[in-house]
Design a protein around this motif. Structure first.
Motif, PDB file in Angstrom:
ATOM      1  N   TYR A 190       0.816  -1.205   0.000  1.00 14.29           N
ATOM      2  CA  TYR A 190       0.000   0.000   0.000  1.00 14.29           C
ATOM      3  C   TYR A 190       0.848   1.253   0.000  1.00 14.29           C
ATOM      4  O   TYR A 190       1.955   1.296   0.557  1.00 14.29           O
ATOM      5  N   LEU A 191       0.289   2.299  -0.578  1.00 18.02           N
ATOM      6  CA  LEU A 191       0.805   3.645  -0.425  1.00 18.02           C
ATOM      7  C   LEU A 191       0.792   3.954   1.068  1.00 18.02           C
ATOM      8  O   LEU A 191      -0.158   3.581   1.780  1.00 18.02           O
ATOM      9  N   ASP A 192       1.828   4.631   1.558  1.00 15.43           N
ATOM     10  CA  ASP A 192       1.913   4.887   2.996  1.00 15.43           C
ATOM     11  C   ASP A 192       0.649   5.549   3.541  1.00 15.43           C
ATOM     12  O   ASP A 192       0.147   5.186   4.606  1.00 15.43           O
ATOM     13  N   SER A 193       0.120   6.510   2.816  1.00 19.04           N
ATOM     14  CA  SER A 193      -1.050   7.241   3.308  1.00 19.04           C
ATOM     15  C   SER A 193      -2.332   6.398   3.290  1.00 19.04           C
ATOM     16  O   SER A 193      -3.341   6.789   3.877  1.00 19.04           O
ATOM     17  N   ALA A 194      -2.277   5.249   2.631  1.00 17.10           N
ATOM     18  CA  ALA A 194      -3.437   4.363   2.552  1.00 17.10           C
ATOM     19  C   ALA A 194      -3.382   3.236   3.590  1.00 17.10           C
ATOM     20  O   ALA A 194      -4.411   2.595   3.856  1.00 17.10           O
ATOM     21  N   LYS A 195      -2.222   3.007   4.146  1.00 22.91           N
ATOM     22  CA  LYS A 195      -2.074   1.911   5.111  1.00 22.91           C
ATOM     23  C   LYS A 195      -2.982   2.119   6.322  1.00 22.91           C
ATOM     24  O   LYS A 195      -3.052   3.196   6.879  1.00 22.91           O
ATOM     25  N   GLY A 196      -3.668   1.051   6.687  1.00 26.09           N
ATOM     26  CA  GLY A 196      -4.575   1.116   7.826  1.00 26.09           C
ATOM     27  C   GLY A 196      -5.951   1.633   7.492  1.00 26.09           C
ATOM     28  O   GLY A 196      -6.871   1.525   8.310  1.00 26.09           O
TER      29      GLY A 196
END
Length: 120
Positions: A59-65
């Motif tokens: 995932y793109l970092d900003s999409a993680k979680g």
């Protein structure tokens, strides 16, 4: 020839959720790496999430979680569940298929895109 058709985009308030779907026709879906990309106005296209044929994800970092990519090989469909949406997630979201049996640029297939707008 592989065709990809996205659906599920729309307008949602900040903090809301959307689930995108990408249905494939033609080709050998189960062996493809499938990805979701997005492109906001004036910005380059970026990879949001990817899932391999074996089910590994990234995932793109900003999409993680917040975002979850999944696939159903029997239905030839890949999904992107998006939760806790933010205005900065606003973009056109594109589905991508990567055929490992093709060695040149023709290995990549794209859908037509679906608009996601996060706004109050």
């Amino acid at each position: 020839q592989v065709q990809l058709v996205e659906s599920g985009g729309g307008l949602v308030q900040p903090g809301g959720s959307l689930k995108l779907s990408c249905a494939a026709s033609g080709g050998a879906f189960s062996i493809y790496t499938m990805g979701w990309y997005r492109q906001a106005p004036g910005k380059p296209r970026e990879l949001v999430a990817v899932i391999t044929s074996g089910g590994s994800t990234n995932y793109l970092d900003s999409a993680k979680g917040r975002f979850t990519i999944s696939r159903d090989n029997a239905k030839k469909t890949v999904y992107l569940q998006m939760n806790s949406l933010k205005p900065e997630d606003t973009a056109v979201y594109y589905c991508n298929a990567d055929d490992p049996l093709v060695t040149d640029a023709r290995r990549y297939y794209w859908g037509q895109g679906t608009q996601v707008t996060v706004s109050s």
